[in-house]
Motif scaffolding. Structure first.
Motif, short mmCIF file in Angstrom:
data_model
loop_
_atom_site.label_atom_id
_atom_site.label_comp_id
_atom_site.label_asym_id
_atom_site.label_seq_id
_atom_site.Cartn_x
_atom_site.Cartn_y
_atom_site.Cartn_z
N LEU A 108 0.83 -1.21 0.00
CA LEU A 108 0.00 0.00 0.00
C LEU A 108 0.85 1.25 0.00
O LEU A 108 0.38 2.34 -0.33
CB LEU A 108 -0.92 0.01 1.23
CG LEU A 108 -2.00 -1.08 1.27
CD1 LEU A 108 -2.77 -0.99 2.57
CD2 LEU A 108 -2.94 -0.93 0.08
N ALA A 109 2.10 1.12 0.38
CA ALA A 109 3.02 2.24 0.39
C ALA A 109 4.40 1.72 -0.01
O ALA A 109 4.69 0.53 0.11
CB ALA A 109 3.07 2.90 1.76
N GLY A 110 5.24 2.63 -0.48
CA GLY A 110 6.60 2.27 -0.84
C GLY A 110 7.57 2.90 0.15
O GLY A 110 7.20 3.66 1.04
N GLU A 111 8.85 2.57 -0.03
CA GLU A 111 9.85 3.10 0.89
C GLU A 111 9.93 4.63 0.80
O GLU A 111 10.36 5.28 1.75
CB GLU A 111 11.23 2.49 0.57
CG GLU A 111 11.33 1.01 0.90
CD GLU A 111 11.06 0.73 2.37
OE1 GLU A 111 11.47 1.55 3.22
OE2 GLU A 111 10.42 -0.30 2.67
N ARG A 112 9.51 5.19 -0.33
CA ARG A 112 9.61 6.64 -0.50
C ARG A 112 8.26 7.34 -0.45
O ARG A 112 8.14 8.48 -0.85
CB ARG A 112 10.33 6.94 -1.82
CG ARG A 112 11.70 6.31 -1.94
CD ARG A 112 12.41 6.71 -3.20
NE ARG A 112 12.81 8.10 -3.17
CZ ARG A 112 13.43 8.72 -4.19
NH1 ARG A 112 13.68 8.05 -5.30
NH2 ARG A 112 13.77 9.98 -4.09
N THR A 113 7.24 6.63 0.03
CA THR A 113 5.94 7.26 0.20
C THR A 113 6.08 8.41 1.21
O THR A 113 6.67 8.25 2.27
CB THR A 113 4.90 6.25 0.70
OG1 THR A 113 4.73 5.23 -0.28
CG2 THR A 113 3.56 6.92 0.95
N SER A 114 5.53 9.55 0.88
CA SER A 114 5.71 10.74 1.72
C SER A 114 4.96 10.57 3.04
O SER A 114 3.95 9.87 3.12
CB SER A 114 5.17 11.97 0.99
OG SER A 114 3.76 11.90 0.85
N PRO A 115 5.46 11.22 4.10
CA PRO A 115 4.75 11.18 5.40
C PRO A 115 3.32 11.69 5.30
O PRO A 115 2.43 11.18 6.00
CB PRO A 115 5.61 12.09 6.29
CG PRO A 115 6.98 12.05 5.68
CD PRO A 115 6.73 11.94 4.20
N ALA A 116 3.08 12.68 4.42
CA ALA A 116 1.72 13.21 4.27
C ALA A 116 0.78 12.15 3.72
O ALA A 116 -0.36 11.99 4.19
CB ALA A 116 1.74 14.43 3.37
N THR A 117 1.26 11.39 2.73
CA THR A 117 0.43 10.33 2.17
C THR A 117 0.16 9.24 3.21
O THR A 117 -0.96 8.76 3.36
CB THR A 117 1.11 9.70 0.94
OG1 THR A 117 1.30 10.72 -0.05
CG2 THR A 117 0.27 8.59 0.35
N LEU A 118 1.21 8.87 3.95
CA LEU A 118 1.03 7.87 5.01
C LEU A 118 0.07 8.37 6.08
O LEU A 118 -0.75 7.62 6.60
CB LEU A 118 2.38 7.53 5.64
CG LEU A 118 3.19 6.42 4.97
CD1 LEU A 118 4.55 6.29 5.64
CD2 LEU A 118 2.45 5.10 5.02
N GLY A 119 0.16 9.67 6.39
CA GLY A 119 -0.71 10.23 7.40
C GLY A 119 -2.18 10.12 7.03
O GLY A 119 -3.04 9.91 7.89
N ARG A 120 -2.47 10.23 5.72
CA ARG A 120 -3.86 10.07 5.27
C ARG A 120 -4.26 8.61 5.18
O ARG A 120 -5.43 8.27 5.30
CB ARG A 120 -4.04 10.76 3.92
CG ARG A 120 -3.94 12.27 3.96
CD ARG A 120 -4.41 12.88 2.64
NE ARG A 120 -3.54 12.51 1.54
CZ ARG A 120 -2.47 13.22 1.18
NH1 ARG A 120 -2.15 14.30 1.84
NH2 ARG A 120 -1.73 12.84 0.15
N LEU A 121 -3.27 7.74 4.97
CA LEU A 121 -3.56 6.33 4.77
C LEU A 121 -3.76 5.57 6.08
O LEU A 121 -4.61 4.68 6.18
CB LEU A 121 -2.41 5.70 3.97
CG LEU A 121 -2.52 4.21 3.61
CD1 LEU A 121 -3.75 3.96 2.77
CD2 LEU A 121 -1.27 3.77 2.87
N LEU A 122 -2.99 5.93 7.12
CA LEU A 122 -3.01 5.17 8.37
C LEU A 122 -4.39 5.08 9.02
O LEU A 122 -4.78 4.00 9.49
CB LEU A 122 -1.98 5.74 9.35
CG LEU A 122 -0.51 5.58 8.95
CD1 LEU A 122 0.40 6.01 10.09
CD2 LEU A 122 -0.20 4.15 8.54
N PRO A 123 -5.17 6.17 9.09
CA PRO A 123 -6.50 6.03 9.69
C PRO A 123 -7.39 5.03 8.95
O PRO A 123 -8.18 4.31 9.57
CB PRO A 123 -7.07 7.45 9.62
CG PRO A 123 -5.88 8.34 9.56
CD PRO A 123 -4.86 7.58 8.78
N THR A 124 -7.25 4.97 7.62
CA THR A 124 -8.04 4.01 6.85
C THR A 124 -7.63 2.59 7.18
O THR A 124 -8.49 1.70 7.35
CB THR A 124 -7.86 4.27 5.34
OG1 THR A 124 -8.24 5.61 5.05
CG2 THR A 124 -8.71 3.31 4.52
#
Length: 525
Positions: A450-466
């Motif tokens: 669902l994420a890569g090693e270079r996925t931005s923190p902002a993208t991860l921040g939106r993804l984690l709650p889901t």
């Protein structure tokens, strides 16, 4: 330095076409436009008035009427390619676009990428051996002649096809070509384009063949490139990021997809919503920008699959007769250990195998690599294990010569749990509730793609709650299922509290249950 001639086939939205042409040619690239002859003449006049003065834009002299699936799309592409090759002699690459495509990288990045990768980018897979075609006609596209458009004249299209079948009017594919298939969104080097144009003039037999094939824009260039270019100089992928829904429709991108698109390992994206004005504006400015560092994580397709799978709980095909009529055995006890953190369940069942004589099996419905005995092939793939789950479980009981068996399952396998609880055997379920830190969820997102090693923190921040909500939802579904003999242990509870539940679940003594509850590093990540 690469110089790109964009090949644009379009039929609507003149303002967007003008904007697209101005943005892509502002940094020195060029464009050849074919505007469908059946489209609104006023729209074409508007485009010409806006772009005729642009020296980096050329128009096809003879426009034709295009139809989906017809040879006319290939013909229009060839006309645009010929115009670009003639009017832009310094163009090194030719990139196929539609009016719904937009750049998701800068011109600087795009040119450097093409300079560093001296090859042709085009999906090209064997027409007959690959599974590129998921539904509908396959070989009939080629071996019969198609004179009518299936969308506009469906009755005539299928009547002509059936007539040819009845009369045995199959035709041969030209003997020296191997038909390929793939996406029509390609990027080809100038030398390859020149070879293709020469080939079209020399091989009238091949041109006649493709002229009456069905959906030739998915086969014509794909086949010719494979025929003319060494395999080592072909990258069989498109540089345009596109996805399709379960219904075969292209996924449309909107204003909130900007960061997602920039993180994909592609140069363009299709298709951008006509109403996504802010996205179009941001992407338009991006192409002319410089010195931008793109964090390529390439998680777009896995994210789309994950998110579109949400909300489909409870939808399944009917049970098969051998699932409902067969039984594991009335006297047998199946103990299902359910945990989202697979390493936690594995540690527990490993301890169970040491403390008790109960056979244990890890995630047999979730991991191909789970060690299983040879059961005549039924254990060879996850699909077979799931499809013949009761037969598989019955054979495992027999193999271990035991009336008790412990298996691990992921919480997403609610369908399997329902099936086993409906059996006449005595089925029990142990649900292990773990704590999930943001760091763990970030690692989980990377492990499952669902994420890569270079996925931005902002993208991860939106993804984690889901992801967190998804895990909670799976656990709630199990509790809401109302299974009898359902036990739960929690990471937050003491060993004494958990041991009481383990004693009831496994049917072991208090001392052994406490040993299980105190398994070393049980809940550690």
């Amino acid at each position: 330095m690469a110089k790109i001639a964009y090949i644009l086939l379009c039929h609507k939205d003149p303002e967007a076409i003008i904007q697209q042409a101005e943005q892509l040619t502002a940094v020195g690239d060029c464009m050849a436009i074919h505007f469908d002859a059946s489209a609104d003449p006023a729209s074409y006049a508007l485009i010409r008035a806006a772009l005729d003065h642009n020296p980096n834009v050329t128009f096809v002299g003879k426009r034709i009427k295009c139809g989906w699936g017809e040879w006319s799309l290939v013909q229009a592409t060839l006309l645009a390619v010929e115009a670009a090759a003639a009017d832009f002699p310094r163009a090194t690459h030719f990139y196929m676009l539609s009016g719904d495509c937009m750049a998701i990288k800068t011109a600087e990045f795009t040119h450097n990428y093409l300079d560093q990768n001296d090859r042709d980018f085009i999906e090209s897979f064997d027409f007959f051996d690959s599974d590129w075609i998921k539904t509908g006609m396959k070989e009939e596209r080629l071996i019969y002649r198609h004179f009518f458009n299936e969308r506009n004249h469906k009755t005539l299209f299928y009547a002509a096809l059936e007539l040819q079948k009845r009369l045995g009017l199959k035709r041969d594919i030209p003997g020296d070509i191997q038909v390929q298939i793939g996406s029509q969104w390609w990027c080809l080097r100038r030398r390859t384009i020149e070879w293709i144009l020469d080939f079209t003039r020399a091989r009238k037999d091949v041109m006649r063949f493709f002229r009456t094939s069905w959906i030739p824009d998915e086969t014509f260039f794909q086949t010719l490139v494979r025929h003319l270019v060494k395999e080592s100089e072909i990258d069989p992928r498109t540089l345009t990021f596109l996805m399709f829904t379960d219904y075969g429709m292209p996924v449309t991108f909107h204003n909130d997809h900007y960061d997602l698109l920039l993180s994909q390992d592609f140069l363009f994206a299709r298709k951008i919503s006509p109403g996504a004005k802010r996205l179009k504006s941001r992407l338009g400015k991006l192409y002319a920008s410089r010195n931008i560092d793109f964090q390529i994580s390439n998680e777009g397709r896995s994210l789309f699959k994950f998110l579109t799978d949400q909300g489909r709980a409870g939808r399944r095909f009917g049970t098969r007769f051998w699932e409902t009529e067969s039984s594991l055995g009335r006297e047998r006890q199946l103990m299902i250990v359910v945990c989202k953190k697979w390493h936690v369940a594995k540690r527990l069942v490993e301890q169970v195998s040491q403390v008790t004589e109960i056979p244990t099996i890890e995630y047999l419905f979730d991991e191909d690599s789970t060690v299983l005995p040879d059961l005549g092939g039924i254990q060879s793939s996850l699909g077979k294990r799931t499809r013949h789950r009761r037969a598989l479980m019955r054979m495992l009981f027999e193999h271990h010569d035991s009336d008790q068996l412990v298996v691990c399952m992921d919480p997403s396998n609610l369908e399997l749990m329902h099936d086993f609880f409906s059996d006449r055997s005595l089925t029990r379920l142990l649900q292990i509730d773990c704590d999930f830190s943001d760091d763990y969820l970030s690692g989980h997102a990377r492990r499952v793609g669902l994420a890569g090693e270079r996925t931005s923190p902002a993208t991860l921040g939106r993804l984690l709650p889901t992801i967190r909500n998804d895990i909670t939802h799976e656990a709630d579904r199990i509790r809401d299922a109302g299974f009898s003999r359902h036990f739960r242990i929690r990471q937050s509870d003491s060993s004494e509290i958990n041991s009481a539940k383990l004693m009831a679940f496994f049917g072991v003594s208090q001392d052994k249950a406490l040993q299980l509850a105190q398994t070393r590093h049980l809940f550690e990540d």
